[in-house]
Design an enzyme around this catalytic site. Structure first.
Site, mmCIF file in Angstrom:
data_model
loop_
_atom_site.group_PDB
_atom_site.id
_atom_site.type_symbol
_atom_site.label_atom_id
_atom_site.label_comp_id
_atom_site.label_asym_id
_atom_site.label_seq_id
_atom_site.Cartn_x
_atom_site.Cartn_y
_atom_site.Cartn_z
ATOM 1 N N HIS A 149 0.849 -1.196 0.000
ATOM 2 C CA HIS A 149 0.000 0.000 0.000
ATOM 3 C C HIS A 149 0.884 1.245 0.000
ATOM 4 O O HIS A 149 2.078 1.168 0.294
ATOM 5 C CB HIS A 149 -0.901 0.027 1.250
ATOM 6 C CG HIS A 149 -0.131 0.170 2.528
ATOM 7 N ND1 HIS A 149 0.574 -0.876 3.097
ATOM 8 C CD2 HIS A 149 0.086 1.235 3.339
ATOM 9 C CE1 HIS A 149 1.164 -0.458 4.195
ATOM 10 N NE2 HIS A 149 0.899 0.825 4.369
ATOM 11 N N ASP B 221 0.843 5.232 1.814
ATOM 12 C CA ASP B 221 0.194 5.889 2.954
ATOM 13 C C ASP B 221 -0.529 7.142 2.457
ATOM 14 O O ASP B 221 0.055 7.942 1.724
ATOM 15 C CB ASP B 221 1.237 6.270 4.016
ATOM 16 C CG ASP B 221 1.864 5.031 4.661
ATOM 17 O OD1 ASP B 221 1.259 3.941 4.588
ATOM 18 O OD2 ASP B 221 2.967 5.159 5.235
ATOM 19 N N HIS C 285 4.846 0.140 -0.140
ATOM 20 C CA HIS C 285 5.646 -0.669 0.780
ATOM 21 C C HIS C 285 4.766 -1.759 1.379
ATOM 22 O O HIS C 285 3.530 -1.722 1.253
ATOM 23 C CB HIS C 285 6.289 0.208 1.866
ATOM 24 C CG HIS C 285 5.322 1.097 2.583
ATOM 25 N ND1 HIS C 285 4.794 2.238 2.032
ATOM 26 C CD2 HIS C 285 4.762 0.995 3.809
ATOM 27 C CE1 HIS C 285 3.975 2.815 2.878
ATOM 28 N NE2 HIS C 285 3.927 2.071 3.973
ATOM 29 N N ARG D 100 7.958 -9.140 15.406
ATOM 30 C CA ARG D 100 8.461 -7.810 14.999
ATOM 31 C C ARG D 100 7.483 -6.770 15.518
ATOM 32 O O ARG D 100 6.274 -7.002 15.494
ATOM 33 C CB ARG D 100 8.552 -7.735 13.480
ATOM 34 C CG ARG D 100 8.925 -6.360 12.943
ATOM 35 C CD ARG D 100 9.153 -6.402 11.428
ATOM 36 N NE ARG D 100 9.634 -5.132 10.943
ATOM 37 C CZ ARG D 100 8.844 -4.142 10.551
ATOM 38 N NH1 ARG D 100 7.536 -4.289 10.550
ATOM 39 N NH2 ARG D 100 9.369 -3.016 10.134
#
Ligand code: GA4
Length: 337
Positions: free
Chosen positions: A208, A210, A265, A275
């Site tokens: 996607h 931002d 990204h 993570r």
């Protein structure tokens, strides 16, 4: 943890993508905020990649560590405690479901409204003290990261020779700035480890861009963040828990008339290690008009986008799926033949 069947896990697998070409393998631009030449380098990074790493940023490590500790406590709470803060609408705790349009990822998250005047809108109750500590840690962290984002936006405006150096930063500093903060926790996926399938293929957060002006990401030292290169391959951004990764959002791409690129990204989850990332999304006030800045256009006809308000764009973005090209409907159809 409840064991998931292989067919359930299938929906989290990524389609194979083109490998990065080792001969043209680019470096992630690194901007040293303490160096005077960084203005030039950061504008170059926004033009060429739309993504860069920031070092010597001056944000106290204890703000980062405090928030990480509180967030770890939250994500290791019993599921019932976490679910008190959910489901996200869009703010709150989410687990595997992202947005309203069927996107899934191997991720748990907290999405918070950090408009300067927003009420603390997320409550969970394993202890009032934990809740208080968590909110204080978010406030300190977000204030520091927002100031850094504004400094970076002012450096960009200087280097672009814009008359008002706060033309971008004032949108984040505004009392009504519609900014959002997210903590993502990507748990390990033991089911993938046990199977024959390579853990590198598990979607943590699908591809996607931002929608906002600027995003500031900090993660722990587990890899997973990838950026899309122009040849269709995905390049991993090596993690660095003491630095920040910045990316240009769609609104900044529009305001700069695509001089800056809003980069696609994604996050690939890890089968063995968890993570955690924290991202501040600096957005404008809802009624703010977003359009290419006149001073960046030679002629009005050069504008690549129709004007829209952040409210309009945000509405349309939140009703789209992650990978959708959200700016498409706001692009001007070229009249040149
Ligand atoms: C991507 C950037 C931010 O994380 C976010 C995301 C939002 C959400 O998680 O609700 C969206 C996504 C993001 C864009 C498209 C829509 C809305 C999920 C989704 C499928 C908070 C944002 O502002 O836009």
């Amino acid at each position: 943890m409840v064991a998931l069947s292989q067919s359930t896990i299938q929906q989290f697998f990524l389609k194979p993508s083109k490998p990065v070409n080792p001969l043209t393998f680019p470096q992630i631009p690194t901007i040293d905020l303490s160096k005077p030449d960084s203005k030039h380098l950061l504008v170059k990074a926004c033009q060429e990649v739309g993504f860069f790493k920031v070092i010597n940023h001056g944000i106290p490590l204890n703000f980062i560590n405090k928030l990480e500790t509180e967030a770890t406590k939250f994500f290791s709470s019993p599921q019932s405690v976490k679910e008190e803060a959910g489901p996200p609408d869009p703010f709150g705790y989410g687990n595997k479901n992202i947005g309203r349009n069927g996107d899934v990822g191997w991720v748990e998250y907290l999405l918070l409204d950090v408009k300067p005047d927003s009420q603390r809108n997320i409550f969970f109750s394993n202890s009032d003290q934990h809740q208080e500590n968590f909110h204080c840690a978010v406030d300190d962290y977000v204030t520091a990261v927002k100031n850094m984002a504004c400094k970076i936006l002012e450096m960009m405006a200087d280097e672009l020779k814009l008359e008002q150096r706060n033309v971008f930063s004032k949108l984040l500093m505004d009392e009504q700035s519609d900014s959002v903060f997210r903590v993502n926790y990507y748990p390990p996926c033991p089911e993938v480890q046990e199977s024959e399938i390579d853990g590198g293929n598990l979607i943590g957060f699908g591809e996607h861009t931002d929608p906002q002006i600027i995003s500031v990401l900090r993660s722990d030292n587990t890899s997973g963040l990838e950026i899309s290169l122009s040849d269709g391959s995905w390049m991993s951004a090596p993690p660095d828990s003491e630095s920040f990764f910045i990316n240009v959002g769609d609104s900044l791409q529009v305001m700069t008339n695509r001089i800056f690129k809003s980069i696609k990204h994604r996050v690939v989850a890890n089968s063995k290690k968890s993570r955690m990332s924290m991202i501040y999304f600096g957005g404008p006030p809802l009624n703010e008009k977003i359009a290419p800045l006149a001073s960046l256009l030679e002629r009005e006809e050069d504008s690549l986008y129709k004007e829209f308000t952040w409210f309009e764009y945000k509405n349309s973005a939140f009703n789209s799926s992650l990978s959708h090209n959200r700016l498409g409907i706001f692009e001007k159809v070229s009249s040149k033949i």
